[in-house]
Motif scaffolding. Structure first.
Motif, PDB file in Angstrom:
ATOM      1  N   TYR A  47       3.332 -12.393  15.047  1.00  0.00           N
ATOM      2  CA  TYR A  47       2.782 -11.359  14.030  1.00  0.00           C
ATOM      3  C   TYR A  47       3.712 -10.155  13.528  1.00  0.00           C
ATOM      4  O   TYR A  47       4.614  -9.892  14.332  1.00  0.00           O
ATOM      5  N   GLY A  48       3.617  -9.823  12.472  1.00  0.00           N
ATOM      6  CA  GLY A  48       4.541  -8.576  11.891  1.00  0.00           C
ATOM      7  C   GLY A  48       3.737  -7.499  11.448  1.00  0.00           C
ATOM      8  O   GLY A  48       2.570  -7.469  11.363  1.00  0.00           O
ATOM      9  N   PHE A  49       4.267  -6.456  10.642  1.00  0.00           N
ATOM     10  CA  PHE A  49       3.681  -5.419  10.505  1.00  0.00           C
ATOM     11  C   PHE A  49       2.657  -5.635   9.320  1.00  0.00           C
ATOM     12  O   PHE A  49       1.706  -4.918   9.064  1.00  0.00           O
ATOM     13  N   GLY A  50       2.964  -6.733   8.367  1.00  0.00           N
ATOM     14  CA  GLY A  50       2.026  -7.116   7.433  1.00  0.00           C
ATOM     15  C   GLY A  50       0.746  -7.704   7.885  1.00  0.00           C
ATOM     16  O   GLY A  50      -0.315  -7.759   7.181  1.00  0.00           O
ATOM     17  N   ASP A  51       0.723  -7.862   9.212  1.00  0.00           N
ATOM     18  CA  ASP A  51      -0.499  -8.373   9.965  1.00  0.00           C
ATOM     19  C   ASP A  51      -1.390  -7.148  10.768  1.00  0.00           C
ATOM     20  O   ASP A  51      -2.148  -7.525  11.417  1.00  0.00           O
ATOM     21  N   LEU A  52      -0.913  -6.104  10.696  1.00  0.00           N
ATOM     22  CA  LEU A  52      -1.209  -4.992  11.399  1.00  0.00           C
ATOM     23  C   LEU A  52      -2.045  -3.965  10.610  1.00  0.00           C
ATOM     24  O   LEU A  52      -1.956  -3.515   9.459  1.00  0.00           O
ATOM     25  N   SER A  53      -3.386  -3.659  11.164  1.00  0.00           N
ATOM     26  CA  SER A  53      -4.005  -2.457  10.615  1.00  0.00           C
ATOM     27  C   SER A  53      -3.787  -1.181  11.948  1.00  0.00           C
ATOM     28  O   SER A  53      -4.257  -1.433  13.027  1.00  0.00           O
ATOM     29  N   LYS A 108       4.212  -1.688   5.234  1.00  0.00           N
ATOM     30  CA  LYS A 108       3.567  -2.650   5.550  1.00  0.00           C
ATOM     31  C   LYS A 108       2.066  -2.786   6.095  1.00  0.00           C
ATOM     32  O   LYS A 108       1.265  -3.624   5.874  1.00  0.00           O
ATOM     33  N   ALA A 109       1.898  -1.955   7.297  1.00  0.00           N
ATOM     34  CA  ALA A 109       0.919  -1.809   7.658  1.00  0.00           C
ATOM     35  C   ALA A 109      -0.138  -1.289   6.988  1.00  0.00           C
ATOM     36  O   ALA A 109      -0.050  -0.232   6.224  1.00  0.00           O
ATOM     37  N   GLU A 110      -1.601  -1.781   7.266  1.00  0.00           N
ATOM     38  CA  GLU A 110      -2.828  -1.005   6.470  1.00  0.00           C
ATOM     39  C   GLU A 110      -3.033  -0.090   7.434  1.00  0.00           C
ATOM     40  O   GLU A 110      -2.990  -0.066   8.667  1.00  0.00           O
ATOM     41  N   GLY A 131      -1.937   6.733   0.949  1.00  0.00           N
ATOM     42  CA  GLY A 131      -2.393   5.327   0.514  1.00  0.00           C
ATOM     43  C   GLY A 131      -3.449   4.896   1.555  1.00  0.00           C
ATOM     44  O   GLY A 131      -3.603   3.317   1.575  1.00  0.00           O
ATOM     45  N   ALA A 132      -3.772   5.468   2.532  1.00  0.00           N
ATOM     46  CA  ALA A 132      -4.855   5.298   3.478  1.00  0.00           C
ATOM     47  C   ALA A 132      -6.222   4.659   2.801  1.00  0.00           C
ATOM     48  O   ALA A 132      -6.623   5.356   1.794  1.00  0.00           O
ATOM     49  N   ARG A 133      -6.767   3.700   3.495  1.00  0.00           N
ATOM     50  CA  ARG A 133      -8.200   3.246   2.955  1.00  0.00           C
ATOM     51  C   ARG A 133      -9.163   4.367   3.896  1.00  0.00           C
ATOM     52  O   ARG A 133      -9.061   4.480   5.053  1.00  0.00           O
ATOM     53  N   VAL A 134     -10.068   5.237   3.190  1.00  0.00           N
ATOM     54  CA  VAL A 134     -10.648   6.223   3.809  1.00  0.00           C
ATOM     55  C   VAL A 134     -12.258   5.757   3.688  1.00  0.00           C
ATOM     56  O   VAL A 134     -12.774   5.369   2.422  1.00  0.00           O
TER      57      VAL A 134
END
Length: 250
Positions: free
Chosen positions: A27-33, A59-61, A80-83
């Motif tokens: 896993y990389g940062f693109g797989d990370l929330s 890359k992280a969500e 850029g965070a999802r709130v």
């Protein structure tokens, strides 16, 4: 089982998941929330989110479950965070929503007060890639000198009590920084509110998931704490006993 880990010098991949030469998924940062509950943390939230973006190269969500009356959600969205807006119902309600909201395979919880080192995200991901299901940040390993003395004593007692009840030694039951494989958070029904941080360690450990405690530094918080140490401490202690007994007799 729970196992302590010393920081290593090996960095994980920061791209999306791929298989290594043995066929195991890396896993990389693109797989990370990276998820958190937020409540009136405008003094610190921008710093935390900037650190996450810098460390993960964007890359992280990031998911924030927010019940603030200040500018916290605006600042989070600017980064850029999802709130996800939620009426204030306590720590556990917000964090439970946060860990279940994203669909990426690795979820990292943290607090939004700048006490936790986002620089450790590569090490957490490295341990997940090594096969661990849960990686738990141990704030007390280095002494946590910036933590108020009463809180530090309480956290040591929580860990001691949980260790006795579980029959397995843990060092920091109430840390807010952990990494989880998605199947762990989705396979367990989470019930606690103030004591959710302890529950998030105890239930996976007592169900046989591989848990590793990873030493982290702990910084002085930015902004005012929202948790009363006496009332909150009593609620956490009650949760530890309840969850341990439920898992023991499950």
């Amino acid at each position: 089982m729970s196992e302590a880990i010393e920081p290593s010098g090996v960095e994980p991949t920061i791209e999306s998941s791929e298989s290594d030469t043995d066929g195991n998924e890396e896993y990389g940062f693109g797989d990370l929330s990276v998820v958190m509950g937020t409540y009136n943390e405008e003094a610190a939230i921008g710093t935390v989110l900037a650190d996450i973006e810098r460390i993960t190269d964007g890359k992280a969500e990031v998911v924030c479950v927010d019940g603030s009356s200040d500018r916290t959600p605006e600042i989070a969205r600017e980064h850029g965070a999802r709130v996800i807006e939620q009426e204030p119902q306590g720590y556990g309600v917000a964090v439970r929503e946060a860990i279940l909201a994203p669909d990426r395979p690795i979820v990292v919880t943290t607090d939004c007060d700048d006490t936790y080192p986002m620089e450790q995200l590569p090490k957490f991901l490295e341990a997940i890639n090594a096969g661990y299901d849960v990686v738990s940040g141990d704030r007390l390993y280095h002494g946590a000198e910036t933590m108020p003395g009463f809180n530090r004593l309480g956290n040591r007692l929580f860990a001691l009590g949980a260790s006795v009840l579980m029959g397995e030694r843990v060092h920091d039951t109430t840390t807010g920084m952990r990494a989880y494989r998605r199947e762990v958070v989705e396979s367990i029904e989470w019930t606690e509110n103030t004591g959710l941080s302890a529950e998030l360690l105890i239930r996976p450990l007592m169900r046989g998931y591989d848990v590793r405690e990873h030493p982290i530094d702990y910084a002085e918080r930015l902004g005012e704490t929202k948790l009363d140490p006496i009332e909150g401490g009593a609620a956490i202690a009650k949760s530890i006993v309840k969850v341990c007994l439920e898992e023991r007799f499950r």
